[in-house]
Design an enzyme around this catalytic site. Sequence first.
Site, mmCIF file in Angstrom:
data_model
loop_
_atom_site.group_PDB
_atom_site.id
_atom_site.type_symbol
_atom_site.label_atom_id
_atom_site.label_comp_id
_atom_site.label_asym_id
_atom_site.label_seq_id
_atom_site.Cartn_x
_atom_site.Cartn_y
_atom_site.Cartn_z
ATOM 1 N N SER A 1 18.392 -0.272 -26.397
ATOM 2 C CA SER A 1 18.723 1.145 -26.523
ATOM 3 C C SER A 1 19.760 1.303 -27.631
ATOM 4 O O SER A 1 20.610 0.436 -27.822
ATOM 5 C CB SER A 1 19.284 1.650 -25.195
ATOM 6 N N THR B 1 0.901 -1.155 0.000
ATOM 7 C CA THR B 1 0.000 0.000 0.000
ATOM 8 C C THR B 1 0.935 1.200 0.000
ATOM 9 O O THR B 1 2.030 1.137 0.587
ATOM 10 C CB THR B 1 -0.910 0.042 1.247
ATOM 11 N N HIS B 2 0.558 2.254 -0.642
ATOM 12 C CA HIS B 2 1.437 3.445 -0.800
ATOM 13 C C HIS B 2 2.778 3.064 -1.426
ATOM 14 O O HIS B 2 3.787 3.722 -1.162
ATOM 15 C CB HIS B 2 1.696 4.137 0.541
ATOM 16 N N GLN C 1 -20.592 13.364 -37.514
ATOM 17 C CA GLN C 1 -19.592 12.699 -38.356
ATOM 18 C C GLN C 1 -18.262 12.575 -37.594
ATOM 19 O O GLN C 1 -17.438 11.718 -37.900
ATOM 20 C CB GLN C 1 -19.405 13.510 -39.638
ATOM 21 N N GLU D 1 5.199 0.153 -21.483
ATOM 22 C CA GLU D 1 5.135 1.619 -21.435
ATOM 23 C C GLU D 1 4.187 2.172 -22.502
ATOM 24 O O GLU D 1 3.433 3.109 -22.260
ATOM 25 C CB GLU D 1 6.534 2.215 -21.632
ATOM 26 N N LYS E 1 20.955 -2.254 -22.112
ATOM 27 C CA LYS E 1 19.535 -2.016 -21.840
ATOM 28 C C LYS E 1 18.589 -3.019 -22.487
ATOM 29 O O LYS E 1 18.788 -3.455 -23.613
ATOM 30 C CB LYS E 1 19.142 -0.628 -22.329
HETATM 31 N N1 ARG Z 1 -20.954 11.093 -43.425
HETATM 32 C C1 ARG Z 1 -22.095 11.297 -42.586
HETATM 33 C C2 ARG Z 1 -21.754 10.899 -41.158
HETATM 34 O O1 ARG Z 1 -20.794 10.235 -40.978
HETATM 35 C C3 ARG Z 1 -23.229 10.486 -43.057
HETATM 36 C C4 ARG Z 1 -24.556 11.070 -42.786
HETATM 37 C C5 ARG Z 1 -24.771 12.217 -43.637
HETATM 38 N N2 ARG Z 1 -26.064 12.776 -43.470
HETATM 39 C C6 ARG Z 1 -26.305 14.044 -43.827
HETATM 40 N N3 ARG Z 1 -27.499 14.452 -43.684
HETATM 41 N N4 ARG Z 1 -25.380 14.805 -44.294
HETATM 42 O O2 ARG Z 1 -22.420 11.237 -40.213
#
Ligand code: ARG
Length: 462
Positions: free
Chosen positions: A277, A155-156, A322, A290, A283
């Site tokens: 390394s 712990t710690h 989008q 990581e 190394k």
């Molecule tokens: N490329 C658009 C998206 O990924 C698709 C839907 C487009 N619809 C629109 N009304 N422009 O969301």
Amino acid sequence: MAQLWGGRFTKETDKLVYNFNASINFDKRLYRHDMEGSIAHAKMLASIGILTEEELDQIQTGIEGILEDVENGSLEITEEYEDIHSFVEAVLTDRIGDAGKKLHTGRSRNDQVALDMKLYTRDEIVAVRTEIYHLLETCQNLMEKNLYTAMPGFTHLQKAQPLTLAHHIGAYMEMFKRDYSRLTDIYARMNYCPLGSGALAGTTYPLDREMTASLLGFYGPTLNSMDSVSDRDYVIEFLSALSLIMMHLSRFCEEIILWNSNEYGFVEIDDTYSTGSSIMPQKKNPDIAELVRGKTGRVYGALLSLLTTMKGLPLAYNKDMQEDKELTFDAYDTAKGCIVLFNGMLKTMSFHPEVMEKSAANGFTNATDAADYLVGKGVPFRDAHTIVGQLVLHCIDKGISLDEMSLEEYKAISPVFEEDIYDAIAIATCIKRRNTIGAPGPEAMMRVISLNQRWLEENQDK
Ligand code: ARG
């Protein structure tokens, strides 16, 4: 660049605008799901008489041909198209003519993209869950093998009490089991089909949404068309589950990095999972651990990004959405890749039980047990705590451990000590006696291991 929506426009889109708006570069990875959705939609349109059987046949064969050509590399998805939906429709119409133009009847790109994203995410949930399952198998295997491998618990980051490697790995087993079941929960909540919701308000065609839902393996259709096209909760939930997975992996990596250091020497990461390394010949670095720890930030970033994108959006679809893709896809790839690599590293890592055991013995991890010994002889716990504190001070002063003190030295601090103190504070005894459920004692651990075994069997092939 012919657009799907070009009819009401008199001028070409500015090139910069076109590029800014287009999503083909990243939504092309939805191609398979987009085509799968289109075939289901076409079958349904035929079932309600909007397409003839012949048109359906042309559409289905056409899409299957496109899919094949994309997969064998003979057809490239290029920037000529605005998005993957435009690509499929344009190529299809090109190949089969008028029937291709009928495919989009009763459909909007809004419900189409909602569907594609759901289908894609659903597959990813299953794929990630499978990788977590494999990781759980590795953990279970290591637990079975290390029931008696003593090590210090911390712990710690200070040595606290002795436990076993099985117990330590068991902690991660619990985390990964929760991760697994979180994915199952998300799947159950998200598996409803948005197709047929149209742009936002359904359609005037008598679409059979039950049919498309069932063709696509959903439990049923979604129940509100506005929500259907603007819901990305399931993406956020999945990113959040991935963030937790990464957090768990990152903590485990942090420990492995420490354990793998010269100072600890508890483990050695296999050569196949280490790097060297360019300047220091001696190394052998734990870069994989990581990197997994480091990549956690990227996955959190995707989660935060989408939460922020969604937070101010009025119903229903907005183009902001989008932005649900690029970082999300990156997070899916990153997390899945990290689980696979981490599992490989864990499987091939060698443990050094002698070093761990020695470390458990040198650091007063048995001090609580010495106090419990006194309690067993009738000393109140608070007094026992003080007496053992004096023993520890004495040992630090002399540079020895509790089991290296002579009985005379013990008795000088408290006459209650007898010869049996040595057995009481032996590391193996300290571990063996901790047998409440969830504790590191081998008996308790054996119960947990068999419960885990049952869990693994019950969740196999899910
Ligand atoms: N490329 C658009 C998206 O990924 C698709 C839907 C487009 N619809 C629109 N009304 N422009 O969301």
